[in-house]
Scaffold this motif. Sequence first.
Motif, PDB file in Angstrom:
ATOM      1  N   GLY A  92       0.807  -1.222   0.000  1.00 15.10           N
ATOM      2  CA  GLY A  92       0.000   0.000   0.000  1.00 15.10           C
ATOM      3  C   GLY A  92       0.833   1.261   0.000  1.00 15.10           C
ATOM      4  N   ASP A  93       2.086   1.154   0.427  1.00 13.90           N
ATOM      5  CA  ASP A  93       2.974   2.317   0.464  1.00 13.90           C
ATOM      6  C   ASP A  93       3.923   2.370  -0.729  1.00 13.90           C
ATOM      7  OD1 ASP A  93       1.964   3.191   2.960  1.00 13.90           O
ATOM      8  OD2 ASP A  93       3.218   1.710   3.992  1.00 13.90           O
ATOM      9  N   LEU A  94       3.772   1.427  -1.649  1.00 15.05           N
ATOM     10  CA  LEU A  94       4.638   1.375  -2.828  1.00 15.05           C
ATOM     11  C   LEU A  94       4.017   2.113  -4.008  1.00 15.05           C
ATOM     12  CD1 LEU A  94       5.678  -2.410  -2.810  1.00 15.05           C
ATOM     13  CD2 LEU A  94       7.072  -0.470  -2.050  1.00 15.05           C
ATOM     14  N   VAL A  95       4.867   2.584  -4.895  1.00 14.36           N
ATOM     15  CA  VAL A  95       4.422   3.073  -6.197  1.00 14.36           C
ATOM     16  C   VAL A  95       4.493   1.884  -7.147  1.00 14.36           C
ATOM     17  CG1 VAL A  95       4.913   4.628  -8.113  1.00 14.36           C
ATOM     18  CG2 VAL A  95       5.264   5.398  -5.756  1.00 14.36           C
ATOM     19  N   THR A  96       3.403   1.583  -7.805  1.00 11.72           N
ATOM     20  CA  THR A  96       3.350   0.417  -8.694  1.00 11.72           C
ATOM     21  C   THR A  96       2.882   0.823 -10.084  1.00 11.72           C
ATOM     22  OG1 THR A  96       1.072  -0.128  -8.060  1.00 11.72           O
ATOM     23  CG2 THR A  96       2.844  -1.124  -6.752  1.00 11.72           C
ATOM     24  N   GLY A  97       3.122  -0.052 -11.044  1.00 13.60           N
ATOM     25  CA  GLY A  97       2.661   0.150 -12.406  1.00 13.60           C
ATOM     26  C   GLY A  97       1.673  -0.933 -12.783  1.00 13.60           C
ATOM     27  N   GLU A  98       0.808  -0.630 -13.744  1.00 19.04           N
ATOM     28  CA  GLU A  98      -0.193  -1.593 -14.191  1.00 19.04           C
ATOM     29  C   GLU A  98       0.369  -2.489 -15.294  1.00 19.04           C
ATOM     30  OE1 GLU A  98      -3.657   0.495 -15.421  1.00 19.04           O
ATOM     31  OE2 GLU A  98      -4.112   1.271 -13.415  1.00 19.04           O
ATOM     32  N   ASP A  99      -0.064  -3.723 -15.292  1.00 17.93           N
ATOM     33  CA  ASP A  99       0.334  -4.666 -16.338  1.00 17.93           C
ATOM     34  C   ASP A  99      -0.029  -4.084 -17.703  1.00 17.93           C
ATOM     35  OD1 ASP A  99       1.246  -6.905 -17.622  1.00 17.93           O
ATOM     36  OD2 ASP A  99      -0.535  -8.114 -17.211  1.00 17.93           O
ATOM     37  N   GLY A 100       0.929  -4.087 -18.619  1.00 13.02           N
ATOM     38  CA  GLY A 100       0.698  -3.517 -19.941  1.00 13.02           C
ATOM     39  C   GLY A 100       1.382  -2.177 -20.138  1.00 13.02           C
ATOM     40  N   VAL A 101       1.881  -1.575 -19.050  1.00 14.16           N
ATOM     41  CA  VAL A 101       2.577  -0.301 -19.167  1.00 14.16           C
ATOM     42  C   VAL A 101       3.835  -0.491 -20.016  1.00 14.16           C
ATOM     43  CG1 VAL A 101       3.935  -0.650 -17.075  1.00 14.16           C
ATOM     44  CG2 VAL A 101       3.497   1.665 -17.868  1.00 14.16           C
ATOM     45  N   ASP A 102       4.158   0.497 -20.871  1.00 17.54           N
ATOM     46  CA  ASP A 102       5.359   0.357 -21.682  1.00 17.54           C
ATOM     47  C   ASP A 102       6.573   0.839 -20.897  1.00 17.54           C
ATOM     48  OD1 ASP A 102       5.598   3.193 -21.940  1.00 17.54           O
ATOM     49  OD2 ASP A 102       4.302   3.166 -23.695  1.00 17.54           O
ATOM     50  N   LEU A 103       7.753   0.513 -21.404  1.00 16.28           N
ATOM     51  CA  LEU A 103       8.982   0.786 -20.673  1.00 16.28           C
ATOM     52  C   LEU A 103       9.223   2.281 -20.498  1.00 16.28           C
ATOM     53  CD1 LEU A 103      11.421  -0.495 -19.307  1.00 16.28           C
ATOM     54  CD2 LEU A 103      12.607  -0.469 -21.505  1.00 16.28           C
ATOM     55  N   VAL A 104       8.868   3.068 -21.493  1.00 19.04           N
ATOM     56  CA  VAL A 104       9.068   4.512 -21.404  1.00 19.04           C
ATOM     57  C   VAL A 104       8.274   5.092 -20.235  1.00 19.04           C
ATOM     58  CG1 VAL A 104       8.715   6.730 -22.563  1.00 19.04           C
ATOM     59  CG2 VAL A 104       9.572   4.767 -23.858  1.00 19.04           C
ATOM     60  N   LYS A 105       6.998   4.686 -20.131  1.00 14.55           N
ATOM     61  CA  LYS A 105       6.166   5.185 -19.040  1.00 14.55           C
ATOM     62  C   LYS A 105       6.651   4.655 -17.693  1.00 14.55           C
ATOM     63  CE  LYS A 105       1.374   5.784 -17.562  1.00 14.55           C
ATOM     64  NZ  LYS A 105      -0.055   5.517 -17.898  1.00 14.55           N
ATOM     65  N   ALA A 106       7.044   3.379 -17.655  1.00 12.92           N
ATOM     66  CA  ALA A 106       7.543   2.797 -16.414  1.00 12.92           C
ATOM     67  C   ALA A 106       8.783   3.541 -15.929  1.00 12.92           C
ATOM     68  CB  ALA A 106       7.859   1.318 -16.617  1.00 12.92           C
ATOM     69  N   ASN A 107       9.671   3.868 -16.852  1.00 18.24           N
ATOM     70  CA  ASN A 107      10.876   4.622 -16.490  1.00 18.24           C
ATOM     71  C   ASN A 107      10.518   6.014 -15.974  1.00 18.24           C
ATOM     72  OD1 ASN A 107      12.408   2.466 -17.297  1.00 18.24           O
ATOM     73  ND2 ASN A 107      13.022   3.343 -19.249  1.00 18.24           N
ATOM     74  N   ALA A 108       9.512   6.640 -16.593  1.00 23.66           N
ATOM     75  CA  ALA A 108       9.084   7.972 -16.162  1.00 23.66           C
ATOM     76  C   ALA A 108       8.513   7.927 -14.743  1.00 23.66           C
ATOM     77  CB  ALA A 108       8.057   8.530 -17.142  1.00 23.66           C
ATOM     78  N   ILE A 109       7.743   6.869 -14.443  1.00 23.76           N
ATOM     79  CA  ILE A 109       7.189   6.719 -13.088  1.00 23.76           C
ATOM     80  C   ILE A 109       8.306   6.589 -12.065  1.00 23.76           C
ATOM     81  CG2 ILE A 109       5.809   5.224 -11.580  1.00 23.76           C
ATOM     82  CD1 ILE A 109       4.134   4.475 -14.056  1.00 23.76           C
ATOM     83  N   LEU A 110       9.322   5.795 -12.399  1.00 22.76           N
ATOM     84  CA  LEU A 110      10.456   5.614 -11.492  1.00 22.76           C
ATOM     85  C   LEU A 110      11.164   6.940 -11.234  1.00 22.76           C
ATOM     86  CD1 LEU A 110      12.425   2.324 -12.304  1.00 22.76           C
ATOM     87  CD2 LEU A 110      11.427   3.008 -10.132  1.00 22.76           C
ATOM     88  N   LYS A 111      11.396   7.682 -12.289  1.00 28.80           N
ATOM     89  CA  LYS A 111      12.112   8.951 -12.147  1.00 28.80           C
ATOM     90  C   LYS A 111      11.303   9.954 -11.335  1.00 28.80           C
ATOM     91  CE  LYS A 111      14.811   8.538 -16.406  1.00 28.80           C
ATOM     92  NZ  LYS A 111      15.038   9.059 -17.775  1.00 28.80           N
ATOM     93  N   ASP A 112      10.008  10.041 -11.627  1.00 26.62           N
ATOM     94  CA  ASP A 112       9.160  11.013 -10.933  1.00 26.62           C
ATOM     95  C   ASP A 112       8.977  10.667  -9.459  1.00 26.62           C
ATOM     96  OD1 ASP A 112       8.902  12.353 -13.309  1.00 26.62           O
ATOM     97  OD2 ASP A 112       6.937  11.507 -13.807  1.00 26.62           O
ATOM     98  N   SER A 113       8.881   9.364  -9.164  1.00 22.97           N
ATOM     99  CA  SER A 113       8.637   8.942  -7.783  1.00 22.97           C
ATOM    100  C   SER A 113       9.917   8.860  -6.959  1.00 22.97           C
ATOM    101  CB  SER A 113       7.942   7.580  -7.769  1.00 22.97           C
ATOM    102  OG  SER A 113       8.798   6.575  -8.308  1.00 22.97           O
ATOM    103  N   LYS A 114      11.062   8.866  -7.646  1.00 23.04           N
ATOM    104  CA  LYS A 114      12.369   8.747  -6.985  1.00 23.04           C
ATOM    105  C   LYS A 114      12.479   7.452  -6.176  1.00 23.04           C
ATOM    106  CE  LYS A 114      13.023  13.737  -6.787  1.00 23.04           C
ATOM    107  NZ  LYS A 114      13.304  14.932  -5.936  1.00 23.04           N
ATOM    108  N   ARG A 115      11.815   6.409  -6.670  1.00 28.38           N
ATOM    109  CA  ARG A 115      11.907   5.084  -6.042  1.00 28.38           C
ATOM    110  C   ARG A 115      12.959   4.249  -6.764  1.00 28.38           C
ATOM    111  NH1 ARG A 115       7.526   3.998  -2.574  1.00 28.38           N
ATOM    112  NH2 ARG A 115       6.675   6.036  -1.959  1.00 28.38           N
ATOM    113  N   SER A 116      13.433   3.213  -6.087  1.00 24.51           N
ATOM    114  CA  SER A 116      14.465   2.366  -6.689  1.00 24.51           C
ATOM    115  C   SER A 116      13.893   1.236  -7.532  1.00 24.51           C
ATOM    116  CB  SER A 116      15.367   1.777  -5.595  1.00 24.51           C
ATOM    117  OG  SER A 116      14.610   0.961  -4.706  1.00 24.51           O
TER     118      SER A 116
END
Length: 269
Positions: A109-133
């Motif tokens: 519940g405290d994690l930032v997650t992505g939905e199945d089907g997300v492309d790599l570009v969007k997944a990378n953007a989520i990681l960068k914006d959230s500053k998660r590892s």
Amino acid sequence: VTESKMAIGMALEGGIGVIHTSLPLEGQVKEVMRVKKYKRGFISDPVCITPSMLLADLDRLRSQCGFSGFPVTVDGKMGSQLLGLVTKRDTDFVRDPGATVSSIMTAVGDLVTGEDGVDLVKANAILKDSKRSKLPILDTERRLVALVARTDLQKNADFPFATKDKNKSLRVAAAVSPRLSDKHERVRALVAAGVDAIVVDNRQGDNEEQLLLVRWIKQEFPGVEVVGGNVATARQACHLIDAGVDALRVGMGIGTISTAQQDRVTMKS
């Protein structure tokens, strides 16, 4: 000719390493898998752990795997419901080796997650914006289907010419000797592990053992590239090409104890 550590380094710089055949079958397969799992966009088979794992066991697992973050699922398997994520940050100040992962992990519940089907570009953007590892990718039932790691983004930036396959895994080859009794089983296991090429390990390529193995590999696994050799004459090369090799190793007898250059070659510069 090398093992996984150097093969990874070579692939990152745009080359390819060949895992040697002087290993037990399971050991050679493990070396190949270490290279294939080292870096990729979506990690489709991350190492998962159970919530009941002890911190002492987690420390041992980290030493074995060489990384510190693990998804925590209901049964410790990929494709199961995600409960949380444990990273080095979660355990830095925990001194009780008997503590369980469930008591120290970051809950889903405290994690930032992505939905199945997300492309790599969007997944990378989520990681960068959230500053998660790490970014777990979940399906509609909250089951873990993949993982994206920030360290992979950094490695991509540092090694833009890395040798990768279509799944963004590093490429690696493996040697197989035609004299091994388990050569067919070994090739099957290496192909299942994702090896990109098989190099037939023979100091002199113009012999029936190698030709038979090359034909068998190309018949059983036509999509796997095969390198044959060694060769020093046109006749040797033609025989291997006719058998189906994709590339040749040229040269013979470079080892200090090898007699191949004296008794196997008809021409020497």
